[in-house]
Design a protein around this motif. Structure first.
Motif, PDB file in Angstrom:
ATOM      1  N   ARG A  80       0.837  -1.205   0.000  1.00  0.00           N
ATOM      2  CA  ARG A  80       0.000   0.000   0.000  1.00  0.00           C
ATOM      3  C   ARG A  80       0.869   1.252   0.000  1.00  0.00           C
ATOM      4  O   ARG A  80       0.582   2.219  -0.678  1.00  0.00           O
ATOM      5  CB  ARG A  80      -0.947  -0.002   1.195  1.00  0.00           C
ATOM      6  N   ARG A  83       2.452   1.751  -3.430  1.00  0.00           N
ATOM      7  CA  ARG A  83       1.558   2.248  -4.491  1.00  0.00           C
ATOM      8  C   ARG A  83       1.552   3.771  -4.605  1.00  0.00           C
ATOM      9  O   ARG A  83       1.037   4.325  -5.566  1.00  0.00           O
ATOM     10  CB  ARG A  83       0.133   1.733  -4.269  1.00  0.00           C
ATOM     11  N   PHE A  90      -8.025   6.754 -14.607  1.00  0.00           N
ATOM     12  CA  PHE A  90      -8.982   5.703 -14.962  1.00  0.00           C
ATOM     13  C   PHE A  90      -9.756   6.067 -16.230  1.00  0.00           C
ATOM     14  O   PHE A  90      -9.838   7.233 -16.606  1.00  0.00           O
ATOM     15  CB  PHE A  90      -9.957   5.477 -13.813  1.00  0.00           C
ATOM     16  N   ALA A  94     -12.868   8.201 -12.577  1.00  0.00           N
ATOM     17  CA  ALA A  94     -13.110   7.669 -11.220  1.00  0.00           C
ATOM     18  C   ALA A  94     -12.930   8.723 -10.132  1.00  0.00           C
ATOM     19  O   ALA A  94     -12.339   8.469  -9.087  1.00  0.00           O
ATOM     20  CB  ALA A  94     -12.214   6.450 -10.953  1.00  0.00           C
TER      21      ALA A  94
ATOM     22  N   GLN B 141     -14.423   4.091  -8.349  1.00  0.00           N
ATOM     23  CA  GLN B 141     -13.918   4.920  -7.247  1.00  0.00           C
ATOM     24  C   GLN B 141     -13.259   4.058  -6.165  1.00  0.00           C
ATOM     25  O   GLN B 141     -12.309   4.488  -5.515  1.00  0.00           O
ATOM     26  CB  GLN B 141     -15.052   5.741  -6.632  1.00  0.00           C
ATOM     27  N   ASP B 143     -11.662   1.254  -6.826  1.00  0.00           N
ATOM     28  CA  ASP B 143     -10.352   0.919  -7.409  1.00  0.00           C
ATOM     29  C   ASP B 143      -9.385   2.082  -7.227  1.00  0.00           C
ATOM     30  O   ASP B 143      -8.203   1.879  -6.963  1.00  0.00           O
ATOM     31  CB  ASP B 143     -10.484   0.611  -8.910  1.00  0.00           C
ATOM     32  N   ALA B 144      -9.912   3.306  -7.404  1.00  0.00           N
ATOM     33  CA  ALA B 144      -9.052   4.491  -7.253  1.00  0.00           C
ATOM     34  C   ALA B 144      -8.467   4.556  -5.841  1.00  0.00           C
ATOM     35  O   ALA B 144      -7.287   4.871  -5.665  1.00  0.00           O
ATOM     36  CB  ALA B 144      -9.842   5.759  -7.562  1.00  0.00           C
ATOM     37  N   LEU B 145      -9.280   4.226  -4.850  1.00  0.00           N
ATOM     38  CA  LEU B 145      -8.784   4.209  -3.470  1.00  0.00           C
ATOM     39  C   LEU B 145      -7.665   3.189  -3.325  1.00  0.00           C
ATOM     40  O   LEU B 145      -6.612   3.473  -2.743  1.00  0.00           O
ATOM     41  CB  LEU B 145      -9.920   3.828  -2.509  1.00  0.00           C
ATOM     42  N   GLU B 146      -7.908   1.982  -3.853  1.00  0.00           N
ATOM     43  CA  GLU B 146      -6.928   0.904  -3.732  1.00  0.00           C
ATOM     44  C   GLU B 146      -5.615   1.265  -4.431  1.00  0.00           C
ATOM     45  O   GLU B 146      -4.541   1.002  -3.899  1.00  0.00           O
ATOM     46  CB  GLU B 146      -7.493  -0.400  -4.317  1.00  0.00           C
ATOM     47  N   VAL B 147      -5.735   1.878  -5.624  1.00  0.00           N
ATOM     48  CA  VAL B 147      -4.527   2.250  -6.362  1.00  0.00           C
ATOM     49  C   VAL B 147      -3.717   3.290  -5.585  1.00  0.00           C
ATOM     50  O   VAL B 147      -2.495   3.298  -5.609  1.00  0.00           O
ATOM     51  CB  VAL B 147      -4.891   2.779  -7.775  1.00  0.00           C
ATOM     52  N   MET B 148      -4.429   4.159  -4.850  1.00  0.00           N
ATOM     53  CA  MET B 148      -3.730   5.163  -4.046  1.00  0.00           C
ATOM     54  C   MET B 148      -3.083   4.553  -2.802  1.00  0.00           C
ATOM     55  O   MET B 148      -2.401   5.235  -2.062  1.00  0.00           O
ATOM     56  CB  MET B 148      -4.723   6.238  -3.585  1.00  0.00           C
ATOM     57  N   GLY B 149      -3.365   3.283  -2.552  1.00  0.00           N
ATOM     58  CA  GLY B 149      -2.791   2.635  -1.380  1.00  0.00           C
ATOM     59  C   GLY B 149      -3.692   2.733  -0.156  1.00  0.00           C
ATOM     60  O   GLY B 149      -3.241   2.539   0.969  1.00  0.00           O
ATOM     61  N   ILE B 150      -4.968   3.063  -0.388  1.00  0.00           N
ATOM     62  CA  ILE B 150      -5.914   3.169   0.731  1.00  0.00           C
ATOM     63  C   ILE B 150      -6.786   1.926   0.734  1.00  0.00           C
ATOM     64  O   ILE B 150      -7.382   1.582  -0.292  1.00  0.00           O
ATOM     65  CB  ILE B 150      -6.786   4.435   0.593  1.00  0.00           C
ATOM     66  N   ASN B 151      -6.853   1.259   1.888  1.00  0.00           N
ATOM     67  CA  ASN B 151      -7.677   0.055   1.952  1.00  0.00           C
ATOM     68  C   ASN B 151      -9.150   0.448   1.931  1.00  0.00           C
ATOM     69  O   ASN B 151      -9.610   1.214   2.793  1.00  0.00           O
ATOM     70  CB  ASN B 151      -7.352  -0.720   3.227  1.00  0.00           C
TER      71      ASN B 151
END
Lengths: 249, 273
Positions: A80, A83, A90, A94, B141, B143-151
């Protein structure tokens, strides 16, 4: 193709879902500081490959090194953190629909940077202006922005943490020709602006014409494997039957 | 002879078909339960990990709590009033109409306040949770969180589940209070039960354990409504149709869970309190 300095290095990557193999013994290097586009038909495995590069999916076998780090050796918390080296635009931007354009760009800064509230606002406004969003639209919600403007805001958000790698997932799908050109110009402009720190741009696309214009390298993914990988200028003259067919569609 | 054989084949085919459908739905149910359990375990893993996003919690607390107050006040008061009427005319037949107060208060405290609050919140907030997260899922949205490293579980599910767990018992307490007020008004003002007797009997028959029973139930209901609402939000696929389906599932399973859990909690709490 082999490069001196890789941003992404994939070796023997295989990914299976049940009986279905999506990626097969894939070997693929993406050079640092360049624009590389991955083309392919729907279902070729482009999105799965993207998820592997981002560390969102674990490979069935094989390894992925990103910026010199073996992703398989990082645990979830480390991944995490890692990343934050990525920015992603997107397909439909998004954007968080409950936040304004400015708040969307400020979001990663608020979560990860140690900047003060004022500094975050200032930096977000700068980022928005750098992608051509006027101050008057900063407080607009995503629903109040056009498709092209949403893409710009999405790009500003992706750039907020000054990523080393920026990924574009089908950046021009569903856009009109003028907005498509604007987005493509923006990709090149963004890449050039960040060339001093060797930012790598990876694009997943269907748009052959634009790809050949804006990319340094183009790879063609078919049924889980890269069947052609050439500099953009040479890609147009590829003798691969499938690639020829794809270009001339 | 040929017709008999055809009929037999048809019956066998139908039997195999229905058995296979039954098997399929059993496997799907077990699979769904497994995924839900995994989701709950992930919630418990992330709920204690920093960063603690208080702002998101208070936003949800406000949404579930403050925005449900009017419905709770309305339904609570009328439930108490109707309870007073029903018990009064039944009890009058055997000359125990003085027990209207404690019977209404006990029923509200142990059953009606937590269960009806749970059903109201499941219908209102549970559905909204599933719709919000589901829409975020289909528009990438999440996925966007996950890509940013936010669970995404920590960011979206944790504040909603915690807020529901905290808010539902508070709303239930409000339901209990206003329900009793409604019952008191009808009992003493419309049905002319002596005010002193009304309160004396409540004091005689109602204990703190009865209120605790309701609070514990409401807390469990809040947790399960929040978990189901967010879980079905994360399960959404296939655009707007998927969001509608996820929202519907969240409401249906939220309400069923409240009613089923109520039985098990009652049989458990009766023994320990």
């Amino acid at each position: 193709m082999q490069f001196e300095n890789n941003a992404v290095s994939i070796q023997n990557l295989t990914k299976t879902f049940g009986d279905h193999t999506v990626l097969k013994e894939l070997n693929f290097d993406i050079p640092k500081g360049k624009i590389t586009t991955i083309l392919g038909f729907s279902g070729a495995g482009k999105s799965t490959l993207l998820k592997h590069i981002l560390g969102l999916t674990k490979p069935t076998s094989g390894s992925i090194h990103v910026l010199g780090n073996d992703l398989s050796k990082l645990d979830e918390v480390e991944l995490r953190g890692f990343r934050q080296n990525f920015g992603m635009l997107f397909q439909y931007a998004a954007l968080f629909d409950s936040l304004s354009a400015l708040e969307n760009v400020a979001f990663p800064l608020r979560e990860f940077s140690k900047l003060s509230k004022e500094e975050i606002t200032e930096r977000s406004a700068q980022l928005l202006e750098s992608v051509g969003i006027q101050k008057i639209s900063h407080k607009n919600l995503p629903s109040e922005l056009s498709g092209g403007m949403r893409k710009r805001v999405g790009l500003a958000r992706a750039l907020a943490l000054s990523p080393d790698i920026i990924l574009y997932d089908e950046p021009t799908t569903g856009l009109d020709p003028i907005t498509t050109k604007m987005v493509n110009d923006l990709i090149v402009e963004t890449h050039e602006k960040n060339s001093n720190r060797e930012m790598t741009s990876i694009i997943i696309s269907h748009d052959v014409k634009a790809t050949l214009k804006i990319s340094d390298f183009v790879a063609f993914l078919d049924r889980g494997n890269i069947i052609e990988y050439l500099p953009a200028k040479e890609f147009a003259n590829s003798t691969n039957e499938l690639v020829e067919q794809f270009i001339n569609l | 002879m040929e017709n008999v054989e055809k009929n037999q084949n048809f019956i066998v085919r139908k039997f195999v078909e229905s058995t296979s459908n039954l098997g399929k739905s059993i496997i799907e149910s077990v699979d769904g339960l497994g995924r839900f359990t995994r989701f709950i375990l992930r919630f418990f893993f992330w709920v204690f990990k920093p960063p603690y996003r208080y702002k998101l919690f208070f936003e949800q607390f406000y949404f579930i709590g403050n925005k449900s107050i009017f419905i709770i006040l309305l339904s609570g008061s009328f439930t108490g009033m109707v309870m007073a009427y029903q018990t009064y005319f039944g009890f009058k037949l055997i000359s125990v109409d003085s027990l209207v107060g404690p019977v209404t208060a006990l029923t509200l405290a142990k059953e009606l306040a937590p269960v009806l609050t749970g059903l109201i919140v499941a219908g209102r907030a549970g559905a909204a949770m599933a719709a919000q997260i589901g829409t975020m899922k289909v528009t990438e949205q999440v996925d966007a969180l996950e890509v940013m490293g936010i669970n995404s579980i920590q960011y979206l599910a944790v504040p909603r589940i915690v807020a529901a767990t905290v808010t539902v018992p508070m709303l239930s307490a409000l339901f209990l209070f206003i329900g009793n007020f409604g019952s008191y008004m009808v009992g003493t003002k419309a049905l002319m039960i002596d005010e002193a007797i009304y309160f004396q009997k409540i004091g005689e028959f109602m204990f703190l354990e009865d209120i605790w029973q309701g609070i514990i139930k409401a807390t469990v209901f809040g947790f399960i409504i929040g978990s189901i609402g967010t879980y079905f939000g994360f399960q959404v696929t296939q655009g707007a149709q998927g969001v509608g389906k996820g929202t519907n599932m969240a409401v249906v399973w939220g309400m069923i869970s409240v009613l089923v859990l109520d039985y098990f909690l009652t049989s458990f709490l009766i023994h320990i309190l």
